[in-house]
Structures are given as structure tokens and as C-alpha cells.
Design a protein around this motif. Structure first.
Motif, short mmCIF file in Angstrom:
data_model
loop_
_atom_site.label_atom_id
_atom_site.label_comp_id
_atom_site.label_asym_id
_atom_site.label_seq_id
_atom_site.Cartn_x
_atom_site.Cartn_y
_atom_site.Cartn_z
N ALA A 79 0.82 -1.21 0.00
CA ALA A 79 0.00 0.00 0.00
C ALA A 79 0.86 1.26 0.00
O ALA A 79 0.57 2.23 -0.71
N ALA A 80 1.94 1.24 0.78
CA ALA A 80 2.82 2.41 0.86
C ALA A 80 3.59 2.63 -0.43
O ALA A 80 3.80 3.77 -0.85
N ALA A 81 4.02 1.54 -1.06
CA ALA A 81 4.89 1.63 -2.24
C ALA A 81 4.14 1.50 -3.56
O ALA A 81 4.76 1.52 -4.62
N ASP A 82 2.82 1.37 -3.50
CA ASP A 82 1.99 1.21 -4.69
C ASP A 82 2.43 -0.01 -5.51
O ASP A 82 2.68 0.07 -6.71
N LEU A 83 2.50 -1.15 -4.84
CA LEU A 83 2.89 -2.41 -5.46
C LEU A 83 1.80 -3.44 -5.25
O LEU A 83 1.01 -3.34 -4.30
N LEU A 84 1.76 -4.43 -6.10
CA LEU A 84 0.95 -5.62 -5.88
C LEU A 84 1.78 -6.65 -5.12
O LEU A 84 3.00 -6.74 -5.31
N PRO A 85 1.16 -7.48 -4.27
CA PRO A 85 1.93 -8.53 -3.59
C PRO A 85 2.70 -9.41 -4.56
O PRO A 85 3.83 -9.83 -4.25
N ALA A 86 2.14 -9.69 -5.73
CA ALA A 86 2.81 -10.54 -6.71
C ALA A 86 4.07 -9.90 -7.29
O ALA A 86 4.89 -10.57 -7.91
N GLU A 87 4.24 -8.59 -7.04
CA GLU A 87 5.43 -7.89 -7.50
C GLU A 87 6.50 -7.80 -6.42
O GLU A 87 7.53 -7.15 -6.62
N VAL A 88 6.29 -8.47 -5.29
CA VAL A 88 7.18 -8.35 -4.14
C VAL A 88 7.88 -9.67 -3.85
O VAL A 88 7.25 -10.73 -3.82
N ALA A 89 9.20 -9.60 -3.64
CA ALA A 89 9.97 -10.73 -3.12
C ALA A 89 10.12 -10.55 -1.62
O ALA A 89 10.55 -9.48 -1.16
N VAL A 90 9.75 -11.56 -0.85
CA VAL A 90 9.92 -11.54 0.60
C VAL A 90 11.13 -12.40 0.95
O VAL A 90 11.25 -13.54 0.49
N VAL A 91 12.03 -11.84 1.77
CA VAL A 91 13.28 -12.51 2.11
C VAL A 91 13.36 -12.67 3.62
O VAL A 91 13.26 -11.68 4.36
N GLY A 92 13.54 -13.91 4.10
CA GLY A 92 13.61 -14.12 5.54
C GLY A 92 14.27 -15.42 5.92
O GLY A 92 14.46 -16.31 5.09
N ASP A 93 14.60 -15.54 7.20
CA ASP A 93 15.34 -16.70 7.69
C ASP A 93 14.49 -17.67 8.49
O ASP A 93 14.99 -18.71 8.93
N ASN A 94 13.21 -17.35 8.71
CA ASN A 94 12.34 -18.22 9.50
C ASN A 94 11.07 -18.54 8.73
O ASN A 94 10.68 -17.82 7.81
N LEU A 95 10.41 -19.61 9.13
CA LEU A 95 9.18 -20.01 8.44
C LEU A 95 8.09 -18.96 8.54
O LEU A 95 7.28 -18.82 7.62
N HIS A 96 8.06 -18.19 9.62
CA HIS A 96 6.99 -17.18 9.72
C HIS A 96 7.14 -16.12 8.63
O HIS A 96 6.14 -15.55 8.21
N ASP A 97 8.36 -15.89 8.14
CA ASP A 97 8.56 -14.97 7.01
C ASP A 97 7.95 -15.55 5.74
O ASP A 97 7.26 -14.85 4.99
N LEU A 98 8.22 -16.82 5.51
CA LEU A 98 7.74 -17.48 4.30
C LEU A 98 6.23 -17.69 4.35
O LEU A 98 5.54 -17.57 3.33
N HIS A 99 5.71 -17.99 5.52
CA HIS A 99 4.26 -18.14 5.67
C HIS A 99 3.56 -16.81 5.46
O HIS A 99 2.47 -16.75 4.88
N MET A 100 4.15 -15.72 5.96
CA MET A 100 3.61 -14.39 5.70
C MET A 100 3.55 -14.13 4.20
O MET A 100 2.54 -13.64 3.67
N ALA A 101 4.66 -14.45 3.51
CA ALA A 101 4.73 -14.22 2.06
C ALA A 101 3.65 -15.01 1.34
O ALA A 101 2.97 -14.50 0.44
N ALA A 102 3.48 -16.28 1.72
CA ALA A 102 2.47 -17.13 1.08
C ALA A 102 1.06 -16.60 1.34
O ALA A 102 0.22 -16.55 0.44
N ALA A 103 0.81 -16.19 2.58
CA ALA A 103 -0.52 -15.69 2.93
C ALA A 103 -0.87 -14.41 2.17
O ALA A 103 -2.04 -14.16 1.85
N ALA A 104 0.15 -13.61 1.87
CA ALA A 104 -0.07 -12.35 1.16
C ALA A 104 -0.10 -12.51 -0.35
O ALA A 104 -0.48 -11.58 -1.06
N GLY A 105 0.32 -13.67 -0.85
CA GLY A 105 0.41 -13.86 -2.29
C GLY A 105 1.64 -13.19 -2.90
O GLY A 105 1.60 -12.73 -4.05
N ALA A 106 2.73 -13.14 -2.14
CA ALA A 106 3.96 -12.52 -2.64
C ALA A 106 4.47 -13.27 -3.87
O ALA A 106 4.30 -14.49 -3.99
N GLY A 107 5.14 -12.54 -4.74
CA GLY A 107 5.60 -13.12 -6.00
C GLY A 107 6.77 -14.06 -5.86
O GLY A 107 6.96 -14.95 -6.70
#
Length: 252
Positions: free
Chosen positions: A183-211
Motif C-alpha cells: 500500500a505504501a509503495a503502490d505495489l501488488l503482492p505478486a510484485e514483491v519478493a519476501v526474504v527471511g530466515d524463518n518459516l513465519h517470514d515465508l508463511h507471511m509471504a504465502a498468505a499475502a500472495g507474494a511473487g
């Protein structure tokens, strides 16, 4: 690779325009940065008694044999709320709120004194910026603590936004921080790469529909923890520019 080939090919056609980083274990060395902070906080909660402090640390995920915190533990993946409820269960609402604020304040001081990057962050961020990518941070740390940490590391100016647990309705693994960044950056979730070291990062990405869901091995998790949930697993974020360049090339 996490999803079926048809879904992966569809996702490949959508350009990545933003990168949302976890902080602890992804941008900063978790044990060097938070090990001393967690110990001093545990001693404070234990009134200086070493044995009780160790018990509290172990409850939060500390492994004395390896001097590290377990993947997915309260210390590695939780919020100040989680830590308060673990160490001081059943507090009255006003006392609970005061204890959470006390933990946040302790972490904010520690963020300045102990932050140790996993690699030269500014060099990585500058390359990603030069590629036109919008950068942000999503952390289960409090927003002020995260801001102070990133300022101390000299990279806050590279980041479009910083989202802590207290800036959204629900912390990770809920999708709220991805949605706030988009919302802040005027992006779609599918246009975002989420990078993290724990499963909660990856689960967040999946729940949001990250690209793109990218796991890193610089934190508390091993490859076997991450690879079933990530699209790709890398050693640390210094590998990220090459990974994103390869994705653009494969997408044509």
C-alpha cells in the motif's frame, strides 16, 4: 521449489518491483546482535539470578549447547507480546501493557548497541536500488527498535518503509506487513519478493500472495527448515542481486 510448475511459470511473468526483508537473521546476525540483549533482559526479569535467567532464555528458545536460539522459537520469531506472555503469563491488562513496553524499550536500546550486519548491507541495497527495486523491512521487532537498528547500520535511507509488529493489526505470519508495504509503495503482492530466515517470514509471504519467497541461511534456520516453503534458498542476502537478475533473464 515450492509450487507446481504452472503456477511458477505464471508468477515468472510478473516482474519483481519490490523486496521486503525480514531483519533479524536476514539483515543482522541474530546471535551477535540479540544474544547479549536477550541475556541482559532475562537477567532483569530474573532479578539478577543466573539460573533463573538461563531458564527464561531456554524457554524462549535458547540452546546452551550451541549458544544459539532455535528456529521458530519465541526469541527468533516472536514479538515482545509473545515474550511477555511467556515470561510473565497472566498479567493484568495494564501491567501486561507496561511489561511489553519495557521489553520494547530494552530491545530499542540493544538495537543501537549490538547490531551486527550479516554482510555489507549498503553495498547490496545500492545494487538493488540501481535496478529500480523498492526496498522495505518487515519485522516482528517493534518499529522504533527496527528504525534505530537500521539507522545505526547506516542503511535506513535505502529503505522505503519499515514495518514492525506494532505498526499492523497482526504480526507475522499474518500477511499484514506485506500488504502495508504494498500500500505504501503502490505495489501488488505478486510484485514483491519476501526474504527471511524463518518459516513465519515465508508463511507471511504465502498468505499475502507474494511473487517470490526467498529463504536465507544466515539466521536461525537450516536449509531443511526452509526449502519446502521457499521458492529458493540462498546463503545470505549478498546472493540476492544475482538471484533476481537470473529471474529477470528467465522471465525474458
Amino acid at each position: 521449489m515450492g509450487t507446481g510448475q504452472g503456477t511458477a511459470l505464471t508468477a515468472m511473468q510478473i516482474p519483481i518491483r519490490g523486496v521486503l526483508f525480514d531483519k533479524d537473521g536476514t539483515l543482522i546476525d541474530f546471535q551477535k546482535s540479540w544474544g547479549p540483549v536477550m541475556r541482559s533482559l532475562a537477567l532483569r526479569f530474573a532479578d539478577g539470578e543466573e539460573a533463573e535467567a538461563l531458564r527464561l532464555m531456554i524457554a524462549a528458545g535458547y540452546d546452551p549447547a550451541t549458544d544459539t536460539y532455535r528456529s521458530g522459537s519465541v526469541a527468533a520469531a516472536g514479538t515482545s507480546v509473545d515474550l511477555c506472555d511467556l515470561w510473565r503469563p497472566g498479567l493484568a491488562p495494564d501491567r501486561r501493557a507496561a511489561t511489553i513496553a519495557e521489553i520494547d524499550a530494552h530491545f530499542a536500546r540493544g538495537a543501537i548497541d549490538h547490531a551486527a550486519p550479516v554482510c555489507p548491507l549498503d553495498a547490496v541495497f545500492s545494487v538493488l536500488e540501481a535496478e529500480g527495486l523498492v526496498l522495505g523491512v518487515a519485522t516482528n521487532d517493534a518499529t522504533l527498535s527496527a528504525e534505530l537498528c537500521l539507522e545505526a547500520l547506516g542503511v535506513r535511507h535505502r529503505l522505503f518503509s519499515v514495518h514492525g509488529w506494532d505498526s499492523v493489526a497482526s504480526a507475522k505470519p499474518a500477511p499484514d506487513m506485506v500488504h502495508a508495504f504494498c500500500a505504501a509503495a503502490d505495489l501488488l503482492p505478486a510484485e514483491v519478493a519476501v526474504v527471511g530466515d524463518n518459516l513465519h517470514d515465508l508463511h507471511m509471504a504465502a498468505a499475502a500472495g507474494a511473487g517470490l519467497k526467498i529463504g536465507v541461511l544466515s539466521g536461525n534456520s537450516r536449509r531443511e527448515h526452509l526449502e519446502r516453503h521457499a521458492d529458493i534458498v540462498i546463503e545470505d542476502i549478498s546472493c540476492l542481486p544475482a538471484v533476481l537478475s537470473d529471474r529477470r533473464r528467465l522471465a525474458g
